[in-house]
Design an enzyme around this catalytic site. Structure first.
Site, short mmCIF file in Angstrom:
data_model
loop_
_atom_site.label_atom_id
_atom_site.label_comp_id
_atom_site.label_asym_id
_atom_site.label_seq_id
_atom_site.Cartn_x
_atom_site.Cartn_y
_atom_site.Cartn_z
N HIS A 104 0.84 -1.20 0.00
CA HIS A 104 0.00 0.00 0.00
C HIS A 104 0.87 1.25 0.00
CE1 HIS A 104 -3.50 -2.39 0.34
NE2 HIS A 104 -4.28 -1.48 0.91
N HIS A 143 0.64 -2.28 9.11
CA HIS A 143 2.06 -2.57 8.92
C HIS A 143 2.93 -2.03 10.06
CE1 HIS A 143 1.99 -4.38 4.91
NE2 HIS A 143 1.03 -3.55 4.61
#
EC number: 3.6.1.-
Length: 332
Positions: free
Chosen positions: A208, A294
């Protein structure tokens, strides 16, 4: 209003240095090599700094926010369980993630071509400027494909995951675990999920972060000349000429009356507005990714991988005339 003419700097032998064929409407002047052509201008550096700053801001928020810090987080799926998500944007199924980020390169491509087709600064038809802009887009798109889609087999993200010890493990049912030794040989995250497994154990570069930075920065670099109305980007992009001299490139302005200017710039404005809209939404989703998904190192490596591709397309040509002759530079 006087028109700025294209001039050529004098070489050591008294003869003018020929302008490069990739800059038909620019003014090139030699300048002291105070900054490498491979480095960004002050304006570019300011814009680039937005990305690490955004990742840092999001990471600080996720650390300091009591709601985010206390919410359960699944390291394997890189997400919060939907029922415990601290925010709507912390859910992978939020509408912006599903219909914007997941198909982010479609929106990047759409914004790019709207800008390139409507901006009359590229000239008419399939001009050299327009062709070189498309070649830059193709080069960045190739990097996106190599990193996230395919690289003579698994993409670089999956290869990096396997290289750092990652593997596919079946976790959904006991019976499926009997074939775990075979699934550990699956090379891609997509193949692992297809057989009901989970991709775990290695370093997962944030796809992303990579996508959102790569796409938004591509649009930024392409529209900056239209926004600043100066190809030199205020403090001038430096380039290396064929004879080894360092020069500064700036825009050549056209003289036209106010009505002609308005008529000519109206479609350009539309293309720029849409591109900036896509960039703005990408920045917001980058902040949401930094805040809720993340680890900091996964986000950092996503940033580095994105910047490496951008540097090769938008900064390397400034220092290598042969590459610049193919890819050109935005606005020139």
């Amino acid at each position: 209003m006087s028109t700025k003419r294209r001039t050529a700097p004098a070489a050591s032998n008294g003869q003018p240095v020929p302008l490069t064929s990739s800059m038909p409407s620019s003014t090139i002047r030699t300048s002291p090599a105070s900054r490498s052509p491979l480095l960004p201008t002050r304006l570019e550096a300011l814009l680039i700094s937005i990305y690490p700053s955004t990742l840092l801001l999001g990471s600080i928020f996720s650390t300091l926010s009591p709601t985010t810090r206390s919410a359960p987080y699944n390291a394997s799926s890189q997400s919060h369980p939907p029922e415990f998500a601290p925010s709507y944007f912390a859910q992978k199924r939020n509408i912006f993630n599903v219909y914007f980020v997941k198909i982010g390169w479609f929106w990047t491509t759409l914004a790019f071509f709207i800008f390139v087709l409507l901006n009359q600064g590229f000239g008419s038809g399939l001009s050299k400027r327009r062709v070189r802009a498309i070649l830059r887009w193709m080069s960045v798109t190739l990097w996106w494909v190599v990193v996230t889609q395919w690289f003579f087999g698994p993409p670089l993200i999956d290869r990096g995951f396997r290289f750092t010890g990652g593997q596919c493990e079946l976790v959904k049912n006991e019976g499926a675990r009997e074939g775990m030794s075979e699934t550990r040989e699956l090379l891609t995250a997509a193949a692992c999920k297809a057989v009901g497994g989970t991709w775990k154990g290695g370093h997962d570069i944030s796809g992303h972060v990579f996508l959102l930075i790569l796409g938004s920065a591509l649009l930024w670099f392409e529209v900056l000349p239209a926004l600043t109305r100066a190809e030199g980007l205020r403090d001038g992009r430096r380039i290396m000429l064929n004879d080894g001299k360092v020069a500064s490139v700036a825009v050549e302005k056209d003289e036209r009356d106010e009505k002609e200017r308005d008529d000519r710039e109206r479609p350009t404005t539309k293309g720029v507005k849409f591109a900036i809209g896509v960039v703005g939404l990408m920045w917001w989703m980058l902040l949401m990714t930094a805040s809720y998904f993340h680890t900091w190192f996964e986000k950092f490596t996503g940033l580095l991988v994105a910047f490496s591709g951008l540097w090769a397309v938008y900064f390397l040509p400034r220092g290598v005339p042969e590459v610049r002759a193919v890819l050109g530079m935005p606005g020139v």
